[in-house]
Design a protein around this motif. Structure first.
Motif, short mmCIF file in Angstrom:
data_model
loop_
_atom_site.label_atom_id
_atom_site.label_comp_id
_atom_site.label_asym_id
_atom_site.label_seq_id
_atom_site.Cartn_x
_atom_site.Cartn_y
_atom_site.Cartn_z
N VAL A 1 0.83 -1.21 0.00
CA VAL A 1 0.00 0.00 0.00
C VAL A 1 0.87 1.26 0.00
O VAL A 1 0.49 2.29 -0.55
CB VAL A 1 -0.95 -0.01 1.22
N GLU A 2 2.06 1.17 0.60
CA GLU A 2 2.95 2.33 0.69
C GLU A 2 3.90 2.43 -0.50
O GLU A 2 4.72 3.35 -0.57
CB GLU A 2 3.77 2.23 1.98
N ALA A 3 3.81 1.51 -1.45
CA ALA A 3 4.77 1.46 -2.55
C ALA A 3 4.61 2.65 -3.49
O ALA A 3 3.49 3.08 -3.79
CB ALA A 3 4.61 0.16 -3.32
N THR A 4 5.75 3.18 -3.94
CA THR A 4 5.78 4.14 -5.04
C THR A 4 6.80 3.64 -6.06
O THR A 4 7.59 2.74 -5.78
CB THR A 4 6.19 5.55 -4.56
N TYR A 5 6.77 4.23 -7.25
CA TYR A 5 7.60 3.71 -8.35
C TYR A 5 8.49 4.79 -8.93
O TYR A 5 8.16 5.97 -8.94
CB TYR A 5 6.70 3.09 -9.43
N ALA A 6 9.64 4.34 -9.41
CA ALA A 6 10.64 5.23 -10.00
C ALA A 6 10.94 4.72 -11.41
O ALA A 6 11.94 4.01 -11.62
CB ALA A 6 11.90 5.25 -9.14
N PRO A 7 10.09 5.05 -12.38
CA PRO A 7 10.27 4.50 -13.72
C PRO A 7 11.46 5.10 -14.45
O PRO A 7 12.03 6.12 -14.01
CB PRO A 7 8.96 4.89 -14.43
N LEU A 8 11.84 4.47 -15.54
CA LEU A 8 12.90 5.02 -16.38
C LEU A 8 12.55 6.44 -16.81
O LEU A 8 11.38 6.77 -17.05
CB LEU A 8 13.09 4.14 -17.62
N LEU A 9 13.55 7.28 -16.93
CA LEU A 9 13.34 8.64 -17.38
C LEU A 9 13.06 8.67 -18.87
O LEU A 9 13.59 7.87 -19.64
CB LEU A 9 14.58 9.48 -17.08
N CYS A 10 12.22 9.61 -19.29
CA CYS A 10 11.95 9.78 -20.72
C CYS A 10 12.19 11.24 -21.08
O CYS A 10 12.35 12.11 -20.22
CB CYS A 10 10.52 9.36 -21.06
#
Length: 313
Positions: free
Chosen positions: A199-208
């Motif tokens: 529930v506390e998860a956040t994401y750091a996707p590849l930069l575009c």
């Protein structure tokens, strides 16, 4: 205490201090797995990954599979009979049968305080989002993206002048220290295993490319954080006279000044130029015009004859 027979999987320079630690502490590194050599630079010559360079320095066996999911690679790893596989920014997700192969599983060193910032660019996004704290988490890997049970977490503050580059350097050294503690606890049989709260998860996707473009309608603080978060790679940019202008260093001049025209140069200073934003004004200190070197912003002002009232797109 017996040292665990180890396979090390990693690619960029962030992983190198952990490999250095394993060699320094006398762990038997049976193989180093890294990405295949890639073309680099203007000449497109094949270049070694930083982890391969380190492995060559230590005269360690090196594997560079194109696909870690095929039988040939699995059989190579199985023949080594590792006690543990350590994975740090390797570049491919491990399949289940590989995860289940070592006696003590596969361990990952991740550059965030999980479950926050799972994914490929946790250092960039922590700074872009203005986080006051970052850190290292070691975890038992599963088939998800950074979803495995946590072992040890260690924090470090993100200082006001930190960039992705400076935080990267702090975290790579912290990662080696945390990995050393993790391996000692695993070998002793008392390593914790803490489930992540999804529930506390956040994401750091590849930069575009769209992430790199400055929006002057954003608040000055948000623009400042974006510049810090994209320094030294890939760099935030805007447009001036229809050409790209990278922004490498800024300072929040005022956080709350009402602004009529975001992107307008409203003042020239000894160090650079002050620009209106959606909320507050920001001073540009180091920039890079298209096809030019990085330079102090005041040199840019002089060389390009900027005046107050000019617009940055």
């Amino acid at each position: 205490m017996k040292k665990l027979r180890t396979i090390f999987m990693g690619t960029p320079d962030f992983a190198v201090p952990c490999l250095d630690m394993l060699v320094r502490e006398g762990y038997p590194v049976a193989a180093v797995v890294t990405q295949p050599d890639r073309p680099k630079g203007r000449g497109q010559k094949l270049a070694y990954s930083p982890v391969k360079e380190a492995a060559l320095h230590y005269n360690l066996p090196i594997l560079q599979p194109d696909n870690i999911k095929n039988d040939e690679f699995y059989n190579q790893i199985a023949a080594i009979q590792p006690d543990i596989i350590i994975v740090i920014a390797f570049g491919q997700l491990l399949p289940q049968r590989l995860l289940g192969l070592p006696l003590h599983g596969c361990i990952n060193v991740h550059a965030s305080l999980l479950p926050k910032y799972r994914g490929s660019a946790p250092i960039h996004w922590a700074i872009i989002n203005g986080e006051p704290m970052s850190g290292i988490t070691t975890m038992y890997m599963d088939v998800g993206m950074d979803t495995g049970d946590m072992i040890i977490k260690a924090e470090t503050p993100i200082l006001p002048l930190d960039t992705t580059g400076s935080l990267h350097d702090k975290l790579q050294d912290l990662g080696a220290a945390v990995l050393a503690d993790t391996l000692q606890q695993i070998a002793a049989g008392n390593a914790p295993r803490v489930r992540q709260n999804d529930v506390e998860a956040t994401y750091a996707p590849l930069l575009c490319r769209s992430t790199e473009r400055l929006d002057w309608h954003q608040p000055a603080v948000a623009i400042h954080n974006l510049v810090r978060g994209l320094n030294p790679w890939p760099g935030a940019y805007c447009k001036y006279q229809n050409k790209s202008l990278k922004i490498w260093q800024t300072r929040v001049y005022n956080e709350s000044t009402p602004c009529a025209q975001p992107g307008q140069v409203v003042q020239l200073t000894k160090e650079g130029l002050v620009v209106e934003t959606g909320k507050g004004i920001i001073e540009l200190l180091e920039v890079q015009p298209e096809s030019k070197r990085r330079m102090k912003a005041n040199d840019f002002v002089c060389g390009y004859s900027l005046t107050t009232g000019n617009m940055l797109e």
